[in-house]
Write a protein that holds these residues in place. Sequence first.
Motif, short mmCIF file in Angstrom:
data_model
loop_
_atom_site.label_atom_id
_atom_site.label_comp_id
_atom_site.label_asym_id
_atom_site.label_seq_id
_atom_site.Cartn_x
_atom_site.Cartn_y
_atom_site.Cartn_z
N LEU A 49 0.84 -1.19 0.00
CA LEU A 49 0.00 0.00 0.00
C LEU A 49 0.87 1.25 0.00
N SER A 50 0.37 2.29 -0.63
CA SER A 50 1.06 3.57 -0.64
C SER A 50 0.13 4.65 -0.11
N CYS A 51 0.71 5.64 0.52
CA CYS A 51 -0.05 6.79 1.02
C CYS A 51 0.72 8.04 0.63
N ALA A 52 0.15 8.81 -0.28
CA ALA A 52 0.80 10.02 -0.75
C ALA A 52 0.17 11.23 -0.09
N ALA A 53 1.01 12.08 0.48
CA ALA A 53 0.54 13.30 1.13
C ALA A 53 0.70 14.47 0.18
N SER A 54 -0.32 15.28 0.07
CA SER A 54 -0.24 16.46 -0.79
C SER A 54 -0.77 17.67 -0.04
N GLY A 55 -0.52 18.82 -0.61
CA GLY A 55 -0.91 20.05 0.05
C GLY A 55 0.32 20.82 0.45
N ARG A 56 0.20 21.59 1.48
CA ARG A 56 1.33 22.40 1.90
C ARG A 56 2.46 21.51 2.43
N THR A 57 3.66 21.99 2.30
CA THR A 57 4.80 21.27 2.86
C THR A 57 4.63 21.19 4.36
N PHE A 58 4.83 20.06 4.92
CA PHE A 58 4.60 19.90 6.34
C PHE A 58 5.58 18.93 6.94
N ARG A 59 5.71 19.07 8.22
CA ARG A 59 6.47 18.12 9.00
C ARG A 59 5.48 17.41 9.90
N TRP A 60 5.62 16.10 10.02
CA TRP A 60 4.65 15.35 10.80
C TRP A 60 5.30 14.63 11.96
N TYR A 61 4.53 14.35 12.98
CA TYR A 61 4.99 13.59 14.13
C TYR A 61 4.97 12.09 13.81
N TYR A 62 3.83 11.64 13.31
CA TYR A 62 3.65 10.23 12.95
C TYR A 62 2.91 10.15 11.63
N MET A 63 3.20 9.13 10.90
CA MET A 63 2.30 8.68 9.83
C MET A 63 2.04 7.21 10.08
N GLY A 64 0.81 6.81 9.92
CA GLY A 64 0.48 5.45 10.29
C GLY A 64 -0.60 4.83 9.43
N TRP A 65 -0.82 3.56 9.68
CA TRP A 65 -1.87 2.80 9.01
C TRP A 65 -2.79 2.22 10.07
N PHE A 66 -4.08 2.33 9.80
CA PHE A 66 -5.12 1.72 10.61
C PHE A 66 -5.97 0.86 9.68
N ARG A 67 -6.78 0.00 10.26
CA ARG A 67 -7.68 -0.81 9.44
C ARG A 67 -8.98 -1.05 10.16
N GLN A 68 -10.01 -1.28 9.36
CA GLN A 68 -11.33 -1.55 9.91
C GLN A 68 -11.97 -2.68 9.13
N ALA A 69 -12.21 -3.77 9.82
CA ALA A 69 -12.87 -4.92 9.22
C ALA A 69 -14.39 -4.76 9.40
N PRO A 70 -15.18 -5.43 8.58
CA PRO A 70 -16.64 -5.33 8.69
C PRO A 70 -17.12 -5.70 10.09
N GLY A 71 -17.93 -4.84 10.67
CA GLY A 71 -18.50 -5.11 11.98
C GLY A 71 -17.56 -4.89 13.14
N LYS A 72 -16.36 -4.37 12.85
CA LYS A 72 -15.37 -4.15 13.92
C LYS A 72 -14.95 -2.70 13.97
N GLU A 73 -14.35 -2.31 15.08
CA GLU A 73 -13.86 -0.95 15.20
C GLU A 73 -12.52 -0.81 14.48
N ARG A 74 -12.21 0.45 14.14
CA ARG A 74 -10.93 0.72 13.51
C ARG A 74 -9.82 0.40 14.50
N GLU A 75 -8.74 -0.24 14.00
CA GLU A 75 -7.65 -0.61 14.87
C GLU A 75 -6.32 -0.15 14.31
N PHE A 76 -5.39 0.08 15.19
CA PHE A 76 -4.03 0.49 14.83
C PHE A 76 -3.29 -0.68 14.19
N VAL A 77 -2.54 -0.39 13.13
CA VAL A 77 -1.72 -1.41 12.48
C VAL A 77 -0.23 -1.10 12.70
N THR A 78 0.19 0.10 12.30
CA THR A 78 1.59 0.46 12.41
C THR A 78 1.75 1.95 12.23
#
Length: 117
Positions: A20-49
């Motif tokens: 998977l890829s995640c491209a950030a656009s918009g103003r130049t920025f510095r971030w603290y974290y970038m991460g991936w979450f997931r949500q399966a059917p019928g479940k809450e969103r959960e942290f992946v990495t």
Amino acid sequence: QVQLVESGGGLVHPGGSLRLSCAASGRTFRWYYMGWFRQAPGKEREFVTQITWSGGSTYAESVKARFTISRDSEQNTVYLQMNSLKPEDTAVYYCAAATRSPIYDSWGQGTQVTVSS
């Protein structure tokens, strides 16, 4: 606020891989974290990495040793390499960024990952 766009989802057999890829656009920025979450059917969103600006990473126990998060040298694209995929990895995967504080404040629209034979 930055815009995050995920890509790379799809259908894969158990044991297969996806990137998977995640491209950030918009103003130049510095971030603290970038991460991936997931949500399966019928479940809450959960942290992946997540990855820090300096390159440190953390993983959920369920994906350790199978998933790897990385970023490009310009710090505006984050990748999620997923190996040895299992049916229980099936979910919508969301990219997120913590840009103004160590709290996630920007989210992508999600990309579907389906692991099935």
